[in-house]
Design a protein around this motif. Sequence first.
Motif, PDB file in Angstrom:
ATOM      1  N   ARG A  46      34.244  24.724  41.306  1.00 42.98           N
ATOM      2  CA  ARG A  46      33.258  26.036  42.226  1.00 42.98           C
ATOM      3  C   ARG A  46      34.199  27.421  41.992  1.00 42.98           C
ATOM      4  N   ILE A  47      33.049  28.391  41.617  1.00 39.91           N
ATOM      5  CA  ILE A  47      33.939  30.167  41.837  1.00 39.91           C
ATOM      6  C   ILE A  47      32.549  30.920  42.580  1.00 39.91           C
ATOM      7  N   ARG A  48      33.316  31.434  43.432  1.00 39.51           N
ATOM      8  CA  ARG A  48      32.313  32.292  44.165  1.00 39.51           C
ATOM      9  C   ARG A  48      32.171  33.293  44.351  1.00 39.51           C
ATOM     10  N   VAL A  49      31.568  34.517  43.856  1.00 40.19           N
ATOM     11  CA  VAL A  49      31.992  36.376  43.709  1.00 40.19           C
ATOM     12  C   VAL A  49      30.593  36.544  44.405  1.00 40.19           C
ATOM     13  N   THR A  50      32.307  37.647  45.874  1.00 38.97           N
ATOM     14  CA  THR A  50      31.376  38.446  47.078  1.00 38.97           C
ATOM     15  C   THR A  50      31.376  40.161  46.959  1.00 38.97           C
ATOM     16  N   LEU A  51      30.649  40.641  46.745  1.00 35.15           N
ATOM     17  CA  LEU A  51      31.306  42.468  46.991  1.00 35.15           C
ATOM     18  C   LEU A  51      29.805  42.779  48.022  1.00 35.15           C
ATOM     19  N   SER A  52      31.300  43.577  48.870  1.00 34.00           N
ATOM     20  CA  SER A  52      30.799  43.629  49.985  1.00 34.00           C
ATOM     21  C   SER A  52      30.535  45.304  49.808  1.00 34.00           C
ATOM     22  N   GLU A  53      29.288  45.910  49.878  1.00 35.96           N
ATOM     23  CA  GLU A  53      29.068  47.240  50.009  1.00 35.96           C
ATOM     24  C   GLU A  53      29.819  48.008  50.921  1.00 35.96           C
ATOM     25  N   THR A  54      29.524  47.681  52.015  1.00 31.92           N
ATOM     26  CA  THR A  54      29.674  47.968  53.680  1.00 31.92           C
ATOM     27  C   THR A  54      30.182  47.024  54.240  1.00 31.92           C
ATOM     28  N   ASP A  55      30.848  46.934  55.829  1.00 22.15           N
ATOM     29  CA  ASP A  55      30.994  45.425  56.776  1.00 22.15           C
ATOM     30  C   ASP A  55      29.925  45.762  57.304  1.00 22.15           C
ATOM     31  N   LEU A  56      29.100  45.729  56.630  1.00 28.04           N
ATOM     32  CA  LEU A  56      27.027  45.694  57.045  1.00 28.04           C
ATOM     33  C   LEU A  56      26.715  44.576  55.821  1.00 28.04           C
ATOM     34  N   ALA A  57      27.242  45.073  55.261  1.00 29.50           N
ATOM     35  CA  ALA A  57      26.203  44.435  53.712  1.00 29.50           C
ATOM     36  C   ALA A  57      27.165  44.247  52.349  1.00 29.50           C
ATOM     37  N   ARG A  58      26.216  43.108  52.079  1.00 27.56           N
ATOM     38  CA  ARG A  58      27.567  41.957  51.160  1.00 27.56           C
ATOM     39  C   ARG A  58      26.617  41.106  50.238  1.00 27.56           C
ATOM     40  N   ALA A  59      27.202  40.834  49.100  1.00 24.55           N
ATOM     41  CA  ALA A  59      25.558  40.171  47.903  1.00 24.55           C
ATOM     42  C   ALA A  59      26.886  39.014  47.987  1.00 24.55           C
ATOM     43  N   SER A  60      26.270  37.786  47.380  1.00 27.08           N
ATOM     44  CA  SER A  60      27.209  36.965  46.713  1.00 27.08           C
ATOM     45  C   SER A  60      26.433  36.119  45.082  1.00 27.08           C
ATOM     46  N   PHE A  61      27.376  35.716  44.370  1.00 30.06           N
ATOM     47  CA  PHE A  61      26.827  34.548  43.422  1.00 30.06           C
ATOM     48  C   PHE A  61      28.119  33.790  43.210  1.00 30.06           C
ATOM     49  N   GLU A  62      27.363  32.146  43.500  1.00 28.23           N
ATOM     50  CA  GLU A  62      28.151  31.218  43.787  1.00 28.23           C
ATOM     51  C   GLU A  62      27.435  29.996  42.196  1.00 28.23           C
TER      52      GLU A  62
END
Length: 134
Positions: free
Chosen positions: A113-129
């Motif tokens: 598997r692979i998971r990609v996480t993009l963090s906008e700030t230290d308070l908010a992030r999103a991922s796709f795995e």
Amino acid sequence: MYSVEVRDRIMIAHSLPDPFFGPAQNLHGATYVVDVAFFREKLTPQNVVVDIGAALKVLGQTLEPLAYQNLDVLPQFKSALTTTEFLCKYVFDRIAKAAASGALGDDGKSLSRIRVTLSETDLARASFEGPIGG
């Protein structure tokens, strides 16, 4: 399950032209911290998940065409709402394709598997795995 994670950063500009997004409808900048995790059930004969140097190179090559760009004007994003979640899947697809093609070495082809996480700030992030090839 074993994992290795690599990180990079990217600065972009975009707008999200839908009333749902309030003030983010307007053109604005974002600096994302991009984390990519690679997973496998068993370590390779060299006792690694993936070559970290190759993973960093592939991530950099994936992000480079987007760096310092206004995503609103790039043809691949025509009519797309380039949300953080959307961009996670975009990066995932390119990293998964690179892994399947051997850009991470032969062992990259057998990742689970692979998971990609993009963090906008230290308070908010999103991922796709997802699975390779999935």
